[in-house]
Design a protein around this motif. Structure first.
Motif, PDB file in Angstrom:
ATOM      1  N   THR A 138       6.987 -31.054  -7.609  1.00 38.55           N
ATOM      2  CA  THR A 138       8.067 -30.088  -7.844  1.00 38.55           C
ATOM      3  C   THR A 138       9.185 -30.710  -8.659  1.00 38.55           C
ATOM      4  O   THR A 138       9.728 -30.087  -9.581  1.00 38.55           O
ATOM      5  CB  THR A 138       8.623 -29.570  -6.504  1.00 38.55           C
ATOM      6  OG1 THR A 138       7.556 -28.984  -5.746  1.00 38.55           O
ATOM      7  CG2 THR A 138       9.687 -28.525  -6.734  1.00 38.55           C
ATOM      8  N   LYS A 139       9.544 -31.947  -8.334  1.00 37.16           N
ATOM      9  CA  LYS A 139      10.605 -32.636  -9.066  1.00 37.16           C
ATOM     10  C   LYS A 139      10.190 -32.906 -10.503  1.00 37.16           C
ATOM     11  O   LYS A 139      11.013 -32.836 -11.429  1.00 37.16           O
ATOM     12  CB  LYS A 139      10.939 -33.952  -8.353  1.00 37.16           C
ATOM     13  CG  LYS A 139      12.121 -34.691  -8.950  1.00 37.16           C
ATOM     14  CD  LYS A 139      12.447 -35.944  -8.144  1.00 37.16           C
ATOM     15  CE  LYS A 139      13.645 -36.683  -8.715  1.00 37.16           C
ATOM     16  NZ  LYS A 139      13.969 -37.900  -7.941  1.00 37.16           N
ATOM     17  N   ALA A 181      10.528 -29.585 -12.408  1.00 39.87           N
ATOM     18  CA  ALA A 181      11.713 -28.784 -12.072  1.00 39.87           C
ATOM     19  C   ALA A 181      12.449 -28.297 -13.321  1.00 39.87           C
ATOM     20  O   ALA A 181      12.879 -27.143 -13.392  1.00 39.87           O
ATOM     21  CB  ALA A 181      12.655 -29.605 -11.188  1.00 39.87           C
ATOM     22  N   HIS A 191       3.921 -22.597 -11.139  1.00 41.53           N
ATOM     23  CA  HIS A 191       3.850 -22.758  -9.691  1.00 41.53           C
ATOM     24  C   HIS A 191       2.422 -23.107  -9.253  1.00 41.53           C
ATOM     25  O   HIS A 191       2.223 -23.941  -8.357  1.00 41.53           O
ATOM     26  CB  HIS A 191       4.309 -21.474  -9.001  1.00 41.53           C
ATOM     27  CG  HIS A 191       5.792 -21.311  -8.939  1.00 41.53           C
ATOM     28  ND1 HIS A 191       6.600 -22.136  -8.173  1.00 41.53           N
ATOM     29  CD2 HIS A 191       6.630 -20.443  -9.549  1.00 41.53           C
ATOM     30  CE1 HIS A 191       7.853 -21.778  -8.316  1.00 41.53           C
ATOM     31  NE2 HIS A 191       7.909 -20.748  -9.151  1.00 41.53           N
ATOM     32  N   ILE A 197       1.721 -26.775 -10.058  1.00 44.15           N
ATOM     33  CA  ILE A 197       2.345 -27.664  -9.074  1.00 44.15           C
ATOM     34  C   ILE A 197       1.514 -27.709  -7.796  1.00 44.15           C
ATOM     35  O   ILE A 197       1.249 -28.786  -7.238  1.00 44.15           O
ATOM     36  CB  ILE A 197       3.783 -27.185  -8.779  1.00 44.15           C
ATOM     37  CG1 ILE A 197       4.682 -27.416  -9.993  1.00 44.15           C
ATOM     38  CG2 ILE A 197       4.355 -27.911  -7.564  1.00 44.15           C
ATOM     39  CD1 ILE A 197       6.046 -26.778  -9.879  1.00 44.15           C
ATOM     40  N   THR A 198       1.075 -26.542  -7.333  1.00 47.64           N
ATOM     41  CA  THR A 198       0.267 -26.474  -6.105  1.00 47.64           C
ATOM     42  C   THR A 198      -1.055 -27.205  -6.267  1.00 47.64           C
ATOM     43  O   THR A 198      -1.472 -27.954  -5.378  1.00 47.64           O
ATOM     44  CB  THR A 198       0.012 -25.002  -5.724  1.00 47.64           C
ATOM     45  OG1 THR A 198       1.261 -24.336  -5.553  1.00 47.64           O
ATOM     46  CG2 THR A 198      -0.789 -24.907  -4.439  1.00 47.64           C
ATOM     47  N   ARG A 206      -0.592 -31.042  -6.295  1.00 48.40           N
ATOM     48  CA  ARG A 206      -0.279 -31.555  -4.962  1.00 48.40           C
ATOM     49  C   ARG A 206      -1.536 -31.569  -4.089  1.00 48.40           C
ATOM     50  O   ARG A 206      -1.818 -32.568  -3.414  1.00 48.40           O
ATOM     51  CB  ARG A 206       0.806 -30.701  -4.311  1.00 48.40           C
ATOM     52  CG  ARG A 206       1.219 -31.215  -2.924  1.00 48.40           C
ATOM     53  CD  ARG A 206       2.127 -30.236  -2.217  1.00 48.40           C
ATOM     54  NE  ARG A 206       3.371 -30.026  -2.936  1.00 48.40           N
ATOM     55  CZ  ARG A 206       3.746 -28.855  -3.443  1.00 48.40           C
ATOM     56  NH1 ARG A 206       2.964 -27.789  -3.318  1.00 48.40           N
ATOM     57  NH2 ARG A 206       4.891 -28.737  -4.075  1.00 48.40           N
ATOM     58  N   LYS A 239      13.744 -29.685   0.426  1.00 44.91           N
ATOM     59  CA  LYS A 239      12.959 -29.640  -0.805  1.00 44.91           C
ATOM     60  C   LYS A 239      11.968 -30.802  -0.881  1.00 44.91           C
ATOM     61  O   LYS A 239      10.802 -30.618  -1.267  1.00 44.91           O
ATOM     62  CB  LYS A 239      13.896 -29.667  -2.013  1.00 44.91           C
ATOM     63  CG  LYS A 239      13.215 -29.382  -3.332  1.00 44.91           C
ATOM     64  CD  LYS A 239      14.232 -29.239  -4.454  1.00 44.91           C
ATOM     65  CE  LYS A 239      13.547 -28.897  -5.766  1.00 44.91           C
ATOM     66  NZ  LYS A 239      14.541 -28.748  -6.875  1.00 44.91           N
ATOM     67  N   ASP A 260       7.835 -30.598  -0.626  1.00 48.07           N
ATOM     68  CA  ASP A 260       7.124 -31.088  -1.810  1.00 48.07           C
ATOM     69  C   ASP A 260       6.067 -32.122  -1.444  1.00 48.07           C
ATOM     70  O   ASP A 260       5.016 -32.201  -2.093  1.00 48.07           O
ATOM     71  CB  ASP A 260       8.126 -31.678  -2.797  1.00 48.07           C
ATOM     72  CG  ASP A 260       7.510 -31.949  -4.163  1.00 48.07           C
ATOM     73  OD1 ASP A 260       6.482 -31.332  -4.474  1.00 48.07           O
ATOM     74  OD2 ASP A 260       8.065 -32.774  -4.918  1.00 48.07           O
TER      75      ASP A 260
END
Length: 373
Positions: free
Chosen positions: A203-204, A207, A238, A241-242, A245, A280, A284
């Motif tokens: 996420t960072k 961002a 989004h 990012i998912t 991760r 956050k 994350d």
């Protein structure tokens, strides 16, 4: 044993239209009977059971105004009612929140509980025929159900639930204690060696780009084509990012499971941590996802995940003399034991305490252990 395989599917234009109709019918059935159950409960103090809703749905299809419900698969509509009954049951047993009405925007899903099979490198579904799919491996077992999902980015996935024979496994390996953290995602101690793994902070990393896309979205006129296009662009980031991760957590959990027979971890309250100023960062890192991955992978291979009570002071206790340092704060990454003088790294000490607990060297007190196997 039940297993799930999630595959990407590629429906053609006609199949996409049929799927959209099925999504809409299942959503309407959910919302219609959720409203009807709420109304009846307010009037009589008693809601509708699955049998009551199923009988009423049969009569509802005969009404001319709702004849379009016949275009959807009857088994998918029945499954939507079962899901609604399960949602109410989970609410009354304090496992979930009260059921909400579904929206036509965002992620959509429906479940086919019967008449599903794999044919010609595709997935055969009721009233849809064979949908092209990418199936990475053979499925040796009976298919129980298929859940079709349409994401916000327009991709389609099928989660295939199938039954396989239980294969007895005699998993070997070490017993390791792990400590979860924000600066170091996991600190692992196997009784001899200790190592740490950094979080990837997806996420960072995205961002700044995501912020620009979202600001651009806020300037678009509601209901316009440009806004719909921008919504899809934001959803893609989004999703990226998912996916990054989950890919990282899958690889990390696979490495830990391959190396260990028993893994000991603290049962953290992620929901409570998400209400702090570190919310956050906590969300994350994906603490809960990692523990879930470890749980089911160890269970499949005959291993065991042991969860220690979240109030066990693994960080404050010296792993050498068991002295408890009550003056330790979050700013102290390292500390010295006041009794034996041992110099400790905060995370390594916590991992060693978890490992020593797994070896049954700690008994009593507030060490409530729950085994997930």
């Amino acid at each position: 044993m039940l297993k799930v395989l999630k595959v990407r599917i590629y429906p053609n234009k006609e199949q996409q239209i049929t799927l959209a109709q099925n999504f809409g019918c299942c959503r309407f059935v959910w919302n219609y009977y959720l409203n009807k159950t709420n109304t009846q409960y307010e009037q009589t103090g008693k809601g509708l059971s699955y049998c009551d809703m199923a009988k009423d749905l049969t009569q509802l299809k005969k009404v001319k105004e709702y004849a379009w419900l016949k275009e959807a698969s009857s088994s998918a509509l029945q499954q939507s009612l079962k899901n609604l009954e399960a949602a109410f049951k989970n609410f009354f047993e304090d496992r979930a929140r009260f059921p909400k009405f579904k929206s036509k925007h965002g992620k959509k899903s429906l479940r086919y509980p019967a008449s599903c099979s794999l044919k010609d490198k595709g997935v055969k579904l009721p009233k849809l025929g064979i949908i092209k799919a990418v199936i990475p491996k053979n499925i040796d077992g009976k298919i129980k159900s298929v859940t079709v999902t349409n994401t916000s980015t327009g991709k389609y996935y099928a989660s295939i639930l199938f039954e396989t024979k239980d294969v007895p496994t005699n998993k070997g390996g070490k017993i390791s204690g792990i400590d979860l953290g924000l600066t170091k995602l996991v600190t692992v101690f196997d009784g001899e060696n200790c190592y740490k793994v950094d979080p990837i902070k997806t996420t960072k990393r995205y961002a700044k780009i995501l912020g620009r896309r979202q600001r651009s979205l806020s300037r678009k006129k509601r209901g316009s084509n440009n806004r719909r296009k921008q919504v899809k662009r934001v959803a893609k980031y989004h999703e990226k990012i998912t996916n990054k991760r989950q890919d990282f957590l899958h690889k990390l959990s696979r490495k830990l499971v391959d190396e260990n027979q028993v893994i000991v971890v603290k049962n953290l309250c992620v929901k409570g941590l998400a209400d702090t100023k570190f919310a956050k960062s906590v969300l994350d890192t994906g603490f809960g996802i990692l523990v879930n991955f470890l749980n089911y992978k160890l269970d499949r291979e005959g291993g065991k995940l042991v969860e220690i009570d979240r109030f066990f002071p693994s960080t404050r206790l010296c792993n050498c003399c068991k002295f408890k340092n009550d003056s330790l704060t979050l700013e102290n990454c390292e500390w010295d034991c006041l009794e034996c003088g041992t110099h400790h790294d905060r995370d390594e000490n916590a991992a060693k305490k978890c490992d020593s607990f797994s070896q049954n060297r700690e008994i009593g007190g507030r060490l409530a252990v729950s085994s997930n196997q």
